[in-house]
Design a protein around this motif. Structure first.
Motif: not given
Length: 151
Positions: A30-41
């Protein structure tokens, strides 16, 4: 030692846009989120650095998730973004990972306000932003609603 829930356990109804960008929900409460993304070309601009739109999307989605946590397993909450701003503080090369942390600053009956920060693989702040979101009808309460309700 506790097991880390899989992204599908955290959000059984991810947006198709998340799959397109490769966004994963890493932590959600509640009230917080952590998201990720492996970035490539595929995430880069013509200069060979991660496109600002990717970081802006992480700010938007991290904030939205922060306001959409649902206390009832299987239920869902929905919202729309009303306003979004962003400041870029660094560049990111392809091949790393970005992590965004969204936090609800305040919430009312129908609207919530968030701040979100985006970090590179070394933990350096590369972007931050603020946003305003409105819950869709039936999503105002933390219990949410059945996934097919309101469609």
């Amino acid at each position: 030692m506790t097991d880390t829930p899989s992204p599908a356990t955290l959000d059984p109804y991810p947006a198709p846009f998340h799959e397109l960008l490769g966004i994963e929900l890493l932590e959600w409460r509640d009230g917080f989120a952590r998201i990720g993304c492996a970035v490539g070309p595929r995430h880069t601009n013509r200069s060979g650095i991660v496109h600002g739109g990717v970081m802006l999307s992480l700010i938007d989605q991290g904030a939205a998730y922060a306001g959409l946590w649902c206390s009832v397993p299987g239920n869902v909450r929905r919202a729309v973004t009303l306003d979004l701003d962003c400041r870029f503080t660094g560049q990111v090369a392809a091949g790393g990972r970005l992590v965004a942390e969204g936090k609800v600053v305040t919430r009312g009956r129908n609207i919530f306000f968030c701040r979100t920060e985006v970090f590179d693989a070394e933990g350096k702040l590369v972007a931050f932003g603020a946003s305003t979101h409105r819950w869709r009808a039936g999503s105002e309460g933390v219990e949410g609603q059945k996934p097919d309700a309101g469609e």
